[in-house]
Design an enzyme around this catalytic site. Structure first.
Site, PDB file in Angstrom:
ATOM      1  N   LYS A 261       0.821  -1.212   0.000  1.00 14.24           N
ATOM      2  CA  LYS A 261       0.000   0.000   0.000  1.00 14.24           C
ATOM      3  C   LYS A 261       0.855   1.261   0.000  1.00 14.24           C
ATOM      4  CE  LYS A 261      -3.817  -2.112   2.637  1.00 14.24           C
ATOM      5  NZ  LYS A 261      -3.087  -3.253   3.225  1.00 14.24           N
TER       6      LYS A 261
ATOM      7  N   VAL B 285      10.830   4.500   6.072  1.00 15.57           N
ATOM      8  CA  VAL B 285       9.656   4.839   6.876  1.00 15.57           C
ATOM      9  C   VAL B 285       8.875   3.568   7.203  1.00 15.57           C
ATOM     10  CG1 VAL B 285       9.424   7.188   5.978  1.00 15.57           C
ATOM     11  CG2 VAL B 285       8.279   5.310   4.801  1.00 15.57           C
ATOM     12  N   ALA B 286       9.552   2.412   7.145  1.00 18.44           N
ATOM     13  CA  ALA B 286       8.875   1.129   7.366  1.00 18.44           C
ATOM     14  C   ALA B 286       9.143   0.606   8.769  1.00 18.44           C
ATOM     15  CB  ALA B 286       9.325   0.126   6.303  1.00 18.44           C
ATOM     16  N   ARG B 287      10.202  -0.192   8.914  1.00 16.51           N
ATOM     17  CA  ARG B 287      10.583  -0.759  10.204  1.00 16.51           C
ATOM     18  C   ARG B 287      12.094  -0.636  10.360  1.00 16.51           C
ATOM     19  NH1 ARG B 287       6.102  -0.147  11.201  1.00 16.51           N
ATOM     20  NH2 ARG B 287       4.491  -1.640  11.883  1.00 16.51           N
TER      21      ARG B 287
ATOM     22  N   ASP C  57      12.971   7.441   9.598  1.00 17.98           N
ATOM     23  CA  ASP C  57      11.858   7.738  10.495  1.00 17.98           C
ATOM     24  C   ASP C  57      11.688   6.658  11.555  1.00 17.98           C
ATOM     25  OD1 ASP C  57       9.541   9.311  11.291  1.00 17.98           O
ATOM     26  OD2 ASP C  57       8.309   7.711  10.442  1.00 17.98           O
TER      27      ASP C  57
ATOM     28  N   GLU D 167      13.213   2.045  19.706  1.00 21.43           N
ATOM     29  CA  GLU D 167      12.569   3.355  19.753  1.00 21.43           C
ATOM     30  C   GLU D 167      12.078   3.672  21.154  1.00 21.43           C
ATOM     31  OE1 GLU D 167       9.554   3.442  16.736  1.00 21.43           O
ATOM     32  OE2 GLU D 167      10.998   3.458  15.099  1.00 21.43           O
TER      33      GLU D 167
ATOM     34  N   HIS E 294       9.592   8.729  14.201  1.00 21.80           N
ATOM     35  CA  HIS E 294       8.487   7.853  13.798  1.00 21.80           C
ATOM     36  C   HIS E 294       7.213   8.672  13.543  1.00 21.80           C
ATOM     37  CE1 HIS E 294       7.181   3.399  14.070  1.00 21.80           C
ATOM     38  NE2 HIS E 294       6.446   4.029  13.181  1.00 21.80           N
ATOM     39  N   LEU E 295       7.316   9.563  12.575  1.00 23.47           N
ATOM     40  CA  LEU E 295       6.210  10.473  12.257  1.00 23.47           C
ATOM     41  C   LEU E 295       5.383  10.021  11.063  1.00 23.47           C
ATOM     42  CD1 LEU E 295       8.000  13.943  12.659  1.00 23.47           C
ATOM     43  CD2 LEU E 295       6.604  12.725  14.336  1.00 23.47           C
ATOM     44  N   GLY E 296       5.632   8.808  10.557  1.00 20.28           N
ATOM     45  CA  GLY E 296       4.979   8.360   9.336  1.00 20.28           C
ATOM     46  C   GLY E 296       3.477   8.531   9.333  1.00 20.28           C
ATOM     47  N   ALA E 297       2.829   8.227  10.450  1.00 24.20           N
ATOM     48  CA  ALA E 297       1.367   8.309  10.518  1.00 24.20           C
ATOM     49  C   ALA E 297       0.887   9.566  11.224  1.00 24.20           C
ATOM     50  CB  ALA E 297       0.811   7.083  11.234  1.00 24.20           C
TER      51      ALA E 297
END
Length: 626
Positions: A232, A311-313, A337, A342, A361-364
């Protein structure tokens, strides 16, 4: 009292009421409406996918089975005093809270200690968390069976003990789609910021400097971007990168080729992607196979001066190796990210590196994404509390029929293992689109409910290459989302109907195989298995008959049929202390070609597998993890 209404045709059931010995519950059959009601003084309990509270469950097993077979929909409703209680343990968007409050009593308690969480959960029917709250086995133990749903407001469910949730009959749901666009946008933001040194230049100016010559960037137009993981988020990044004038390639051996073509993206092998890219954007899940996939060896194959976005893992990158690659110039810049741990330590070498752009970790983290996640998880939790089958469920539901499961249990195991074997035989670059399953049985077609078998085949195909958890609830949804078209065929077999099945055969069509012998004359990858003495066996690979107990792992070799092959392979495995538990040899003609299938307890080293592949008489070999 709580009322549980089952939508049905009234004429199918005589009117009246049936009351068991337990006076806390009654079955009401209405002659004037198309519903059946269970009236109970106990708290509302759903049917589908969740465990029914005793003793009411014992009163209606036949009706529960009938509701599944007839496609009846079970809907739970309750009076105001019996509304379920939902504990929201981490901040949730107001739109989601509003939905929850229409259906349930909602308690928002943030920053709970583990002890406080365990104390509160004993009085709750549902729990909603984000990534900061650990939902451990002790939480489920303290709930004493009352907790029916855990909702994870986001994608990852690493903080929830899925095994314990399943054991205690608790459904776990997540919100996998609402933050897709936000994550893709952040990936593009990091790509642009890195290319133009935005963060470094900003920090320089705020320290009172004016360093135009130091922060000369690179253009993105005409550059090659490799998307590693074309799901996605990866596909959305690709669309946006195309708009920036970039040439986009992607690696995802299980992505549909037509989906990539529609975006204008070429699917390529892993090595081709990383060796030709100017920019690499990571969008793959963290699995045992992808853990530290980007390491010293991987970086050495990249174009010097490559730039990496993640920006995944965090765990897909060996962080020490990335530091070395940055220091020696193999990797010019990185934009990260996510991190293996973390939050990362204050003196983290990557965060402090001058050629790294880092975000927490701002992806979402957009207003729209947070509201979307809140609505998505609220709807999933409400649906689960109502007893509806949730498409975003990530653990297995309670199975309605113990008899069926007892009979099908070995075939369930066989189905999953055949799926795992089939997907590992696919070579990179050829996405799986069509899966055909052929069941051979002496029973009438109506005597076999193949839903759980189909779910386990999907599980075997999807789970090894993704972070998705597949079960009977979400299998068809997962297959559809990944572009898998699964068809089923049943053929009669002249054998005893005592066993539900004689064999299961899986065909993967229009794919390339890393083990050519697995291809049939029609060009399909074919694997077949049977249950023998209660254990799953692999019985067919391509056009070659084999007989290997599917315990441990399997090595397949195609070799010239000549003396000494078995001994030579056995010697190599013995030197690596790999134990052989089973071996089968099938040949097409004497002194021609043979397939050697070897069951092994341990995973051989790459060196050992290379030694087997280099035996002069061995034409091809493949190792399959089960």
């Amino acid at each position: 009292m709580a009322t549980f209404a089952v939508n049905a045709t009234a004429r199918a059931i005589p009117h009246g009421s049936v009351t068991g010995n337990d006076t806390s519950s009654r079955l009401l059959l209405s002659p004037s409406s198309s519903s059946i009601s269970f009236v109970s003084s106990r708290s509302p309990t759903s049917f589908l996918g969740l465990r029914l509270a005793e003793p009411l469950a014992a009163k209606v097993p036949a009706l529960c089975r009938r509701s599944h077979a007839s496609g009846l929909r079970v809907v739970a409703s309750a009076s105001a005093s019996d509304r379920p209680t939902v504990l929201v343990a981490e901040k949730l968007g107001e739109a989601g809270l509003a939905l929850l409050r229409e259906f349930a009593n909602v308690e928002c308690s943030y920053k709970l200690t583990p002890e406080e969480l365990r104390a509160k959960v004993a009085h709750c029917d549902a729990l909603i968390v984000r990534s900061g709250t650990k939902v451990t086995r002790k939480v489920f133990e303290e709930s004493k069976g009352r907790l029916k749903v855990v909702g994870r407001a986001g994608v990852g469910i690493d903080n929830v003990d899925l095994q314990a949730a399943t054991e205690y009959g608790c459904l776990v749901v997540n919100a996998p789609t609402a933050n897709t666009i936000a994550a893709a946008e952040h990936g593009i933001a990091l790509l642009a910021a890195m290319a133009r040194n935005v963060a470094q230049a900003d920090a320089s100016m705020k320290s009172g400097k004016w360093q135009r010559n130091k922060y000369v960037g690179v253009s993105m137009v005409g550059k090659t971007l490799a998307i590693m993981g074309f799901g996605k988020v990866g596909s959305e990044v690709a669309r946006r990168a195309k708009g920036l004038g970039m040439h986009v390639i992607a690696h995802d051996p299980y992505a549909p080729a037509d989906k990539a073509r529609a975006v204008g993206v070429e699917l390529v092998s892993f090595d081709e992607a990383i060796s030709n890219a100017d920019f690499i954007s990571l969008h793959m899940p963290l699995t045992p196979d992808t853990s530290k996939l980007f390491n010293d060896e991987t970086f050495s194959k990249m174009k010097k001066g490559v730039r990496i976005i993640n920006v995944a893992r965090g765990g897909v990158i060996d962080e020490d190796a990335l530091v070395r690659a940055l220091d020696n110039g193999t990797v010019a810049q990185a934009a990260l990210d996510v991190f293996a741990t973390e939050p990362p330590p204050e003196d983290h070498k990557l965060v402090m590196h001058e050629n790294v752009t880092a975000t927490p970790h701002l992806g979402a983290s957009t207003v729209e994404a947070q509201e979307g996640v809140a609505v998505e998880i609220a709807e999933a939790v409400i649906g689960a509390l109502r007893g509806e089958l949730a498409s975003t469920a990530v653990n297995a539901p309670m199975v309605p029929s113990e008899v069926v499961i007892s009979e099908l249990s070995p075939y369930v195991t066989l189905a999953e293992k055949l799926g795992r074997i089939a997907v590992q035989l696919v070579s990179g670059g050829s996405g799986i689109q069509a899966v055909k399953v052929v069941y051979s049985s002496a029973r009438d077609p109506g005597d076999l409910d193949s839903r759980i078998l189909r779910a386990m085949i999907t599980k075997g195909i999807v789970e090894p290459i993704s972070s998705v958890f597949v079960n009977i609830v979400n299998a068809d949804y997962t297959a559809k989302q990944r572009g898998l078209r699964i068809s089923e065929e049943r053929i009669p077999h002249d054998s005893s109907p005592a066993a539900p099945l004689d064999s299961i055969q899986i065909h993967l069509t229009n794919v390339d195989s890393k083990f050519a012998s697995a291809l049939s004359k029609s060009g399909d990858i074919i694997v077949e298995g049977k249950v023998k003495d209660g254990l799953p066996h692999l019985t067919l690979v391509g056009s070659f008959s084999v007989d290997v107990s599917l315990e441990g792992n399997v090595i397949l070799c195609r070799n010239v049929d000549q003396p000494g092959n078995i001994g030579e392979v056995g010697k190599i495995l013995g030197e690596d202390n790999v134990n052989i538990n089973f071996m089968s040899v099938c040949r097409n003609a004497q002194r021609k070609l043979a397939i050697m299938a070897i069951g092994v307890d341990e995973e051989p080293s790459k060196e050992t597998l290379n030694k087997i592949g280099s035996i002069p008489s061995v034409e091809e070999s493949v190792f399959l993890k089960l």
